[in-house]
Structures are given as C-alpha cells and as structure tokens.
Design an enzyme around this catalytic site. Structure first.
Site, PDB file in Angstrom:
ATOM      1  N   LYS A  40     -80.414-101.854   0.290  1.00 53.40           N
ATOM      2  CA  LYS A  40     -79.721-101.210   1.409  1.00 53.40           C
ATOM      3  C   LYS A  40     -80.216 -99.789   1.645  1.00 53.40           C
ATOM      4  O   LYS A  40     -80.376 -99.009   0.716  1.00 53.40           O
ATOM      5  CB  LYS A  40     -78.213-101.181   1.113  1.00 53.40           C
ATOM      6  CG  LYS A  40     -77.372-100.669   2.249  1.00 53.40           C
ATOM      7  CD  LYS A  40     -76.097-101.463   2.372  1.00 53.40           C
ATOM      8  CE  LYS A  40     -75.254-101.032   3.527  1.00 53.40           C
ATOM      9  NZ  LYS A  40     -75.856-101.188   4.833  1.00 53.40           N
ATOM     10  N   GLY A  45     -79.965 -95.795  -5.366  1.00 49.08           N
ATOM     11  CA  GLY A  45     -81.155 -96.399  -5.971  1.00 49.08           C
ATOM     12  C   GLY A  45     -82.252 -96.661  -4.956  1.00 49.08           C
ATOM     13  O   GLY A  45     -83.440 -96.418  -5.218  1.00 49.08           O
ATOM     14  N   CYS A  46     -81.876 -97.135  -3.795  1.00 52.38           N
ATOM     15  CA  CYS A  46     -82.858 -97.455  -2.749  1.00 52.38           C
ATOM     16  C   CYS A  46     -83.491 -96.187  -2.190  1.00 52.38           C
ATOM     17  O   CYS A  46     -84.689 -96.156  -1.899  1.00 52.38           O
ATOM     18  CB  CYS A  46     -82.198 -98.262  -1.631  1.00 52.38           C
ATOM     19  SG  CYS A  46     -81.539 -99.850  -2.226  1.00 52.38           S
ATOM     20  N   THR A  47     -82.706 -95.135  -2.082  1.00 52.65           N
ATOM     21  CA  THR A  47     -83.242 -93.855  -1.614  1.00 52.65           C
ATOM     22  C   THR A  47     -84.209 -93.293  -2.649  1.00 52.65           C
ATOM     23  O   THR A  47     -85.304 -92.838  -2.293  1.00 52.65           O
ATOM     24  CB  THR A  47     -82.091 -92.866  -1.335  1.00 52.65           C
ATOM     25  OG1 THR A  47     -81.253 -93.417  -0.307  1.00 52.65           O
ATOM     26  CG2 THR A  47     -82.612 -91.512  -0.890  1.00 52.65           C
ATOM     27  N   SER A  50     -87.464 -95.426  -2.505  1.00 50.76           N
ATOM     28  CA  SER A  50     -88.214 -95.199  -1.259  1.00 50.76           C
ATOM     29  C   SER A  50     -88.829 -93.804  -1.229  1.00 50.76           C
ATOM     30  O   SER A  50     -89.994 -93.640  -0.845  1.00 50.76           O
ATOM     31  CB  SER A  50     -87.302 -95.410  -0.049  1.00 50.76           C
ATOM     32  OG  SER A  50     -86.845 -96.745  -0.004  1.00 50.76           O
TER      33      SER A  50
END
Length: 155
Positions: A40, A45-47, A50
């Site tokens: 998401k 974690g995704c930030t 990325s």
C-alpha cells in the site's frame, strides 16, 4: 499461483503508471529490471522500501537496472505517493491484481490469527533476457538496495 523462482521466465504484464501511461514488461527488453510488489502507498514499510530504491535510483541506472513498483493502489494514489516522496521510477496500478497474481505476489496472509488475502511483499530481479535472476520474499524495507546488491554480488 505460487511464487516464481530463479530461472523462470518472467510473465508479461501491462498496466498504467502514476502518470496514466501504459507500462509493460516488453518496455524493458534488453534491460535488467527490479520489479517489486508492495501492499500500500504511503504506509511505513512501503514508504521505506520505495524511498530506499528511489534514493539509490541513479546507482541502479548506472548498473544497468530499471526499477518498477507494483501495488493494487489506483493511478491517483500512486501519483500522490510518487509526488510526495519524489519517487523517480514507475509505479504500476494493479487494481485488478492481475500482475500480482501472475507473479505469485497475491495470497493468503495471517495477522494476529486472522487470515486474509493480500499483497505478499516480494521483489524480482529480471535479466535482459526476461529470465528471473533473483527473488526476495523477505524484503528488508529500510535497506532493500543493499540487500539486492549483496545478493547479486554487485558491490
């Protein structure tokens, strides 16, 4: 579908990026590709994952690699996420989860004893010939670049 493994041919894909442009695996023919699947936009974690890949994007390009992220978020969500963090690469909106399923990155998860379907955070490194060179199922979100570099012995 089960996760793909090293030596498998990468399934073709096509989707829209954060700028509403069509992106496919064929666009990267003759290039190496880091294709990462994440749950998401704009979550911790995704930030971290990325931003780590984006912060090292110029080094990836210098080593001959392109980077593409895929999640089930919308084009609009990807645009906002990419602009907020200055992400330098394509994010594909896989709202129908077709690419996620083709790569085995959609499956059953378990949190606090509750089972549900979701994105299995996974990264594939695909060679110029379309063959998968490496698979990361246990992604180190804050240091994913070094994780990939060490595994591929690119240091």
């Amino acid at each position: 579908m089960a996760l793909l493994k090293k030596g498998d041919i990468a399934p073709d894909f096509k989707g829209l990026n954060q700028n509403n442009e069509s992106i496919s695996l064929a666009d990267f023919k003759g290039k190496k590709l880091i294709l990462y699947f994440y749950p998401k936009d704009d979550t911790p974690g995704c930030t971290a994952e990325s931003c780590n890949l984006s912060d090292n994007y110029d080094a990836w390009i210098a080593k001959g690699y392109e980077v593409v992220g895929v999640s089930p978020d919308s084009v609009a969500s990807h645009k906002k996420f990419a602009e907020k963090y200055g992400l330098k690469f394509n994010l594909i909106a896989d709202t129908e989860k077709e690419i996620l399923q083709a790569y085995g990155a959609w499956g059953e998860k378990n949190m606090y004893g509750k089972k549900y379907m979701g994105v299995l955070r996974t990264t594939y490194v695909i060679g110029e010939d379309g063959v998968i060179e490496e698979v990361f199922e246990k992604v180190q979100t804050k240091d994913h670049t070094n994780q990939i570099i060490k595994s591929l012995d690119l240091g």
